[in-house]
Enzyme design. Structure first.
Site, mmCIF file in Angstrom:
data_model
loop_
_atom_site.group_PDB
_atom_site.id
_atom_site.type_symbol
_atom_site.label_atom_id
_atom_site.label_comp_id
_atom_site.label_asym_id
_atom_site.label_seq_id
_atom_site.Cartn_x
_atom_site.Cartn_y
_atom_site.Cartn_z
ATOM 1 C CB SER A 30 -1.271 0.119 1.284
ATOM 2 O OG SER A 30 -0.404 0.235 2.164
ATOM 3 C CD GLU A 103 8.061 -7.415 -1.831
ATOM 4 O OE1 GLU A 103 7.262 -6.268 -1.772
ATOM 5 O OE2 GLU A 103 8.775 -7.410 -0.600
HETATM 6 C C1 5RP Z 1 5.698 -6.500 0.582
HETATM 7 C C2 5RP Z 1 6.222 -5.814 2.062
HETATM 8 C C3 5RP Z 1 6.201 -5.035 1.911
HETATM 9 O O1 5RP Z 1 6.433 -3.724 1.644
HETATM 10 C C4 5RP Z 1 4.942 -4.579 2.671
HETATM 11 O O2 5RP Z 1 3.776 -5.896 3.834
HETATM 12 C C5 5RP Z 1 4.542 -2.948 3.896
HETATM 13 O O3 5RP Z 1 3.307 -3.265 3.353
HETATM 14 P P1 5RP Z 1 2.278 -1.728 3.030
HETATM 15 O O4 5RP Z 1 3.351 -0.942 2.778
HETATM 16 O O5 5RP Z 1 1.267 -2.330 2.613
HETATM 17 O O6 5RP Z 1 2.249 -1.703 5.237
HETATM 18 O O7 5RP Z 1 7.055 -6.308 1.841
HETATM 19 O O8 5RP Z 1 6.055 -8.146 0.015
#
Ligand code: 5RP
Length: 222
Positions: A30, A103
């Site tokens: 997000s 990632e």
């Molecule tokens: C996805 C991730 C995201 O960066 C992490 O979960 C943070 O998510 P958000 O920005 O929705 O809080 O590692 O695999």
């Protein structure tokens, strides 16, 4: 200020690090969605973006941003991504959205990793957030037993399949005071694709959205 507004602040600040003609790695989640939207609205033109998930690819393409395969891209100028937790060493837990493997690959292939978070994610020691581990499905039970031996309580993320066709085990109560050592240890387990500890390739810059604006943390500011 609510959490989403803090995420938006951090994401917008990351745009200042994007220069004309750059090739950019784009994370997932997000917070990154705010970054992608800001990229779409940005006046400077970039060479393209390498995406870490199908979800980010759709959002980038929907805004007319060219998505490039990592194999065709070479080294990326910058990678922008969120995190579930960050510590003062800029070590991270990631993978809440399940995109940790791609990632990690895109972060590894980038010269600079700018991590964008809201201030609720800054912690002294990693580990309150359950650690995501991507596993090959046939190894799920074996890996679970090894995670117990490492001191954690594994919980299968039910009904979830990664973009790579694998499963996620979320590990509770692991001691992560030496995050790099635990990253190495868990990476050795047969059947583990990747672990959500980003300590061996930490962020280079944290941008933290808070009530009073955006705070930066780099290796020298700790
Ligand atoms: C996805 C991730 C995201 O960066 C992490 O979960 C943070 O998510 P958000 O920005 O929705 O809080 O590692 O695999």
């Amino acid at each position: 200020m609510d959490q989403n507004e803090k995420k938006r602040l951090a994401a917008t600040a990351a745009i200042d690090h994007v220069e004309e003609g750059m090739l950019i790695g784009v994370g997932t989640g997000s917070t990154v969605n705010f970054f992608i939207d800001a990229l779409g609205a940005m006046k400077r033109s970039i060479r393209g973006a390498v995406s870490s998930s199908e979800a980010s690819t759709s959002r980038l393409a929907g805004l007319g941003i060219e998505v490039v395969e990592l194999n065709d891209a070479g080294t990326l100028d910058i990678y922008v991504d969120g995190a579930d937790e960050a510590d003062p060493n800029l070590h991270l837990i990631k993978g809440g959205g399940g995109a940790l493997t791609r990632e990690k690959i895109v972060a590894a292939a980038s010269q600079k990793f700018v991590c964008i978070i809201d201030d609720s994610k800054l912690v002294d020691v990693l580990g309150q957030f359950p650690l995501p581990v991507e596993v090959i499905p046939m190894a799920r039970s074996y890996v679970g037993r090894q995670l117990v031996a490492a001191g954690g309580q594994p919980e299968l993320r039910t009904g979830f399949v990664t973009d790579n066709g694998n499963q996620i085990i979320d590990v509770h109560n692991l001691r992560l005071s030496d995050a790099a050592a635990m990253e190495t240890r868990l990476n050795q387990i047969a059947g583990v694709v990747s672990v959500g500890i980003f300590a061996q390739r930490p962020a280079d810059l944290l941008l933290i959205g808070a009530d009073n604006g955006v705070r930066s943390m780099g290796p020298t500011s700790t």
